[in-house]
Design a protein around this motif. Structure first.
Motif, PDB file in Angstrom:
ATOM      1  N   ASP A  42       0.843  -1.204   0.000  1.00 23.74           N
ATOM      2  CA  ASP A  42       0.000   0.000   0.000  1.00 23.74           C
ATOM      3  C   ASP A  42       0.874   1.248   0.000  1.00 23.74           C
ATOM      4  O   ASP A  42       0.499   2.280  -0.573  1.00 23.74           O
ATOM      5  CB  ASP A  42      -0.909   0.000   1.231  1.00 23.74           C
ATOM      6  N   ILE A  43       2.047   1.130   0.626  1.00 20.16           N
ATOM      7  CA  ILE A  43       2.990   2.253   0.650  1.00 20.16           C
ATOM      8  C   ILE A  43       3.800   2.312  -0.638  1.00 20.16           C
ATOM      9  O   ILE A  43       3.934   3.379  -1.253  1.00 20.16           O
ATOM     10  CB  ILE A  43       3.936   2.129   1.866  1.00 20.16           C
ATOM     11  N   LEU A  44       4.347   1.173  -1.053  1.00 16.60           N
ATOM     12  CA  LEU A  44       5.172   1.150  -2.269  1.00 16.60           C
ATOM     13  C   LEU A  44       4.390   1.658  -3.476  1.00 16.60           C
ATOM     14  O   LEU A  44       4.950   2.309  -4.361  1.00 16.60           O
ATOM     15  CB  LEU A  44       5.671  -0.276  -2.544  1.00 16.60           C
ATOM     16  N   ALA A  45       3.107   1.369  -3.510  1.00 14.68           N
ATOM     17  CA  ALA A  45       2.272   1.795  -4.639  1.00 14.68           C
ATOM     18  C   ALA A  45       2.126   3.309  -4.719  1.00 14.68           C
ATOM     19  O   ALA A  45       1.728   3.849  -5.756  1.00 14.68           O
ATOM     20  CB  ALA A  45       0.888   1.152  -4.541  1.00 14.68           C
ATOM     21  N   ASN A  87       5.045   3.201 -10.019  1.00 14.22           N
ATOM     22  CA  ASN A  87       4.630   2.192  -9.042  1.00 14.22           C
ATOM     23  C   ASN A  87       3.111   2.115  -8.952  1.00 14.22           C
ATOM     24  O   ASN A  87       2.527   1.030  -8.892  1.00 14.22           O
ATOM     25  CB  ASN A  87       5.194   2.525  -7.657  1.00 14.22           C
ATOM     26  N   GLU A  88       2.492   3.274  -8.924  1.00 13.01           N
ATOM     27  CA  GLU A  88       1.038   3.334  -8.836  1.00 13.01           C
ATOM     28  C   GLU A  88       0.390   2.595 -10.004  1.00 13.01           C
ATOM     29  O   GLU A  88      -0.508   1.765  -9.814  1.00 13.01           O
ATOM     30  CB  GLU A  88       0.590   4.800  -8.822  1.00 13.01           C
ATOM     31  N   HIS A 123      -5.172  -5.221  -9.989  1.00 13.25           N
ATOM     32  CA  HIS A 123      -6.570  -4.910 -10.338  1.00 13.25           C
ATOM     33  C   HIS A 123      -7.225  -4.001  -9.291  1.00 13.25           C
ATOM     34  O   HIS A 123      -8.329  -4.276  -8.815  1.00 13.25           O
ATOM     35  CB  HIS A 123      -7.380  -6.200 -10.498  1.00 13.25           C
ATOM     36  N   LEU A 124      -6.530  -2.947  -8.940  1.00 14.23           N
ATOM     37  CA  LEU A 124      -7.047  -2.038  -7.929  1.00 14.23           C
ATOM     38  C   LEU A 124      -8.147  -1.155  -8.517  1.00 14.23           C
ATOM     39  O   LEU A 124      -8.023  -0.652  -9.629  1.00 14.23           O
ATOM     40  CB  LEU A 124      -5.920  -1.159  -7.381  1.00 14.23           C
ATOM     41  N   PRO A 125      -9.209  -0.922  -7.770  1.00 12.13           N
ATOM     42  CA  PRO A 125     -10.321  -0.111  -8.275  1.00 12.13           C
ATOM     43  C   PRO A 125     -10.111   1.392  -8.130  1.00 12.13           C
ATOM     44  O   PRO A 125     -10.904   2.184  -8.624  1.00 12.13           O
ATOM     45  CB  PRO A 125     -11.501  -0.580  -7.410  1.00 12.13           C
ATOM     46  N   GLN A 126      -9.046   1.780  -7.439  1.00 14.49           N
ATOM     47  CA  GLN A 126      -8.784   3.203  -7.241  1.00 14.49           C
ATOM     48  C   GLN A 126      -7.306   3.430  -6.942  1.00 14.49           C
ATOM     49  O   GLN A 126      -6.535   2.490  -6.728  1.00 14.49           O
ATOM     50  CB  GLN A 126      -9.622   3.747  -6.085  1.00 14.49           C
ATOM     51  N   LYS A 127      -6.926   4.669  -6.912  1.00 12.41           N
ATOM     52  CA  LYS A 127      -5.567   5.056  -6.563  1.00 12.41           C
ATOM     53  C   LYS A 127      -5.329   4.775  -5.078  1.00 12.41           C
ATOM     54  O   LYS A 127      -6.146   5.150  -4.232  1.00 12.41           O
ATOM     55  CB  LYS A 127      -5.383   6.549  -6.845  1.00 12.41           C
ATOM     56  N   PRO A 128      -4.241   4.106  -4.725  1.00 11.78           N
ATOM     57  CA  PRO A 128      -3.970   3.811  -3.315  1.00 11.78           C
ATOM     58  C   PRO A 128      -3.770   5.085  -2.490  1.00 11.78           C
ATOM     59  O   PRO A 128      -3.043   5.987  -2.893  1.00 11.78           O
ATOM     60  CB  PRO A 128      -2.678   2.989  -3.362  1.00 11.78           C
ATOM     61  N   SER A 150      12.913   0.720  -8.131  1.00 15.45           N
ATOM     62  CA  SER A 150      12.788  -0.062  -9.358  1.00 15.45           C
ATOM     63  C   SER A 150      12.423  -1.517  -9.072  1.00 15.45           C
ATOM     64  O   SER A 150      13.086  -2.164  -8.252  1.00 15.45           O
ATOM     65  CB  SER A 150      14.112  -0.030 -10.124  1.00 15.45           C
ATOM     66  N   PRO A 151      11.387  -2.068  -9.738  1.00 19.06           N
ATOM     67  CA  PRO A 151      11.045  -3.484  -9.580  1.00 19.06           C
ATOM     68  C   PRO A 151      12.218  -4.395  -9.930  1.00 19.06           C
ATOM     69  O   PRO A 151      12.355  -5.480  -9.379  1.00 19.06           O
ATOM     70  CB  PRO A 151       9.883  -3.678 -10.558  1.00 19.06           C
ATOM     71  N   PHE A 152      13.079  -3.953 -10.834  1.00 25.24           N
ATOM     72  CA  PHE A 152      14.244  -4.749 -11.235  1.00 25.24           C
ATOM     73  C   PHE A 152      15.161  -4.996 -10.036  1.00 25.24           C
ATOM     74  O   PHE A 152      15.785  -6.048  -9.924  1.00 25.24           O
ATOM     75  CB  PHE A 152      15.012  -4.033 -12.348  1.00 25.24           C
ATOM     76  N   ALA A 153      15.208  -4.034  -9.138  1.00 28.22           N
ATOM     77  CA  ALA A 153      16.068  -4.168  -7.959  1.00 28.22           C
ATOM     78  C   ALA A 153      15.567  -5.270  -7.037  1.00 28.22           C
ATOM     79  O   ALA A 153      16.351  -5.882  -6.306  1.00 28.22           O
ATOM     80  CB  ALA A 153      16.125  -2.847  -7.204  1.00 28.22           C
ATOM     81  N   TYR A 154      14.265  -5.548  -7.038  1.00 29.49           N
ATOM     82  CA  TYR A 154      13.720  -6.635  -6.238  1.00 29.49           C
ATOM     83  C   TYR A 154      13.921  -7.977  -6.928  1.00 29.49           C
ATOM     84  O   TYR A 154      13.908  -9.022  -6.282  1.00 29.49           O
ATOM     85  CB  TYR A 154      12.235  -6.394  -5.956  1.00 29.49           C
TER      86      TYR A 154
END
Length: 280
Positions: A115-118, A124-125, A133-138, A225-229
């Motif tokens: 919820d924070i990373l997004a 990221n968002e 499949h989020l229905p709204q912006k976190p 970056s997702p690549f870093a994970y």
């Protein structure tokens, strides 16, 4: 010479793609002790369902659910791993049925990091909105609403004793936005837990205290970056490096990549959960 260069390039490309695919397969694979594989019939142990994200799934770093099973399995507990990489509270809310169906005696919740990373960047968002499949912006308010609903549903639909952990620190730089937000969200979790009469386990506070006592001069901000994970998992599954070596090489005290937990951090989770189970 040109043919040899092309062959080497092709072989390297094939190896890279295969290695990447294998890495993704390994960290995406759900644990064997996941909820949909649980068979209640003939089981006389106390069922502990652990609901959460990658911290719980434990395929992208150290696995605290497995550690709990090793420590307490002989004491009459069976642990179910209901963690899914990348989940937000919204996602956990919509799949809690798999946990409820196991008729758990205890439920351990560790959720909210994504919820924070997004919220850390627009990319990221978008990534989380599409992938999950989020229905709204976190937002923080949405996080709190979903958490309230999750705890209310679990209290109403199970007889389990429930504990919720505050969030692990994100990064080891107390001045970073991610670090401060994890602390703020942990305060939210405390308030929501109190409203619903759920046991609060202070993981965030334990980790903060650990960092303050260690007085390390290394300040690692969160990796965006997702690549870093992906790279730590690649090093672990393909290059066969231990999670601890990966953490040490990165100069980190609690994580392997500024987010996912190393053995030191996982031991804190295990200690808190073990204390809750044995007290209850």
């Amino acid at each position: 010479m040109k043919k040899r260069s092309k062959w080497l390039l092709g072989a390297f490309g094939t190896l890279a793609i295969t290695s990447a695919g294998y890495t993704i397969y390994r960290f995406s694979r759900r644990p064997k002790n996941r909820a949909d594989r649980f068979k209640e019939e003939g089981n006389y142990k106390k069922i502990v369902a652990c609901l959460g994200d990658s911290h719980t799934q434990g395929t992208m770093a150290h696995n605290f659910v497995d550690d709990l099973a090793k420590e307490l399995g002989s004491e009459g507990y069976e642990f179910i791993n209901a963690g899914v990489n990348g989940d937000l509270v919204y996602n956990a809310l919509h799949r809690m049925g798999e946990v409820i169906d196991t008729h758990p005696d205890y439920i351990i919740i560790l959720i909210g990091t994504n919820d924070i990373l997004a919220r850390l960047s627009k990319s990221n968002e978008i990534h989380f909105e599409l992938k999950k499949h989020l229905p709204q912006k976190p937002t923080e308010d949405w996080f709190i609403r979903n958490l309230n609903q999750l705890l209310w549903e679990l209290r109403q639909r199970t007889e389990a004793k429930i504990a919720i952990l505050s969030l692990p620190l994100i990064s080891e730089d107390e001045n970073s936005v991610a670090f401060k937000t994890a602390v703020a969200y942990s305060h939210d979790i405390y308030k929501v837990a109190k409203i619903h009469g759920v046991t609060y386990l202070p993981l965030n506070e334990c980790q903060l205290n650990y960092l303050q006592k260690s007085r390390s001069e290394t300040k690692r901000s969160v990796v965006r970056s997702p690549f870093a994970y992906f790279m730590p998992s690649f090093k672990h599954y393909v290059l066969r490096k231990s999670w601890e070596d990966i953490s040490n090489d990165a100069g980190l005290q609690l994580t392997i990549d500024t987010v996912h937990q190393n053995k030191v951090a996982t031991a804190m989770i295990v200690k808190l959960v073990r204390s809750f189970l044995q007290t209850e």
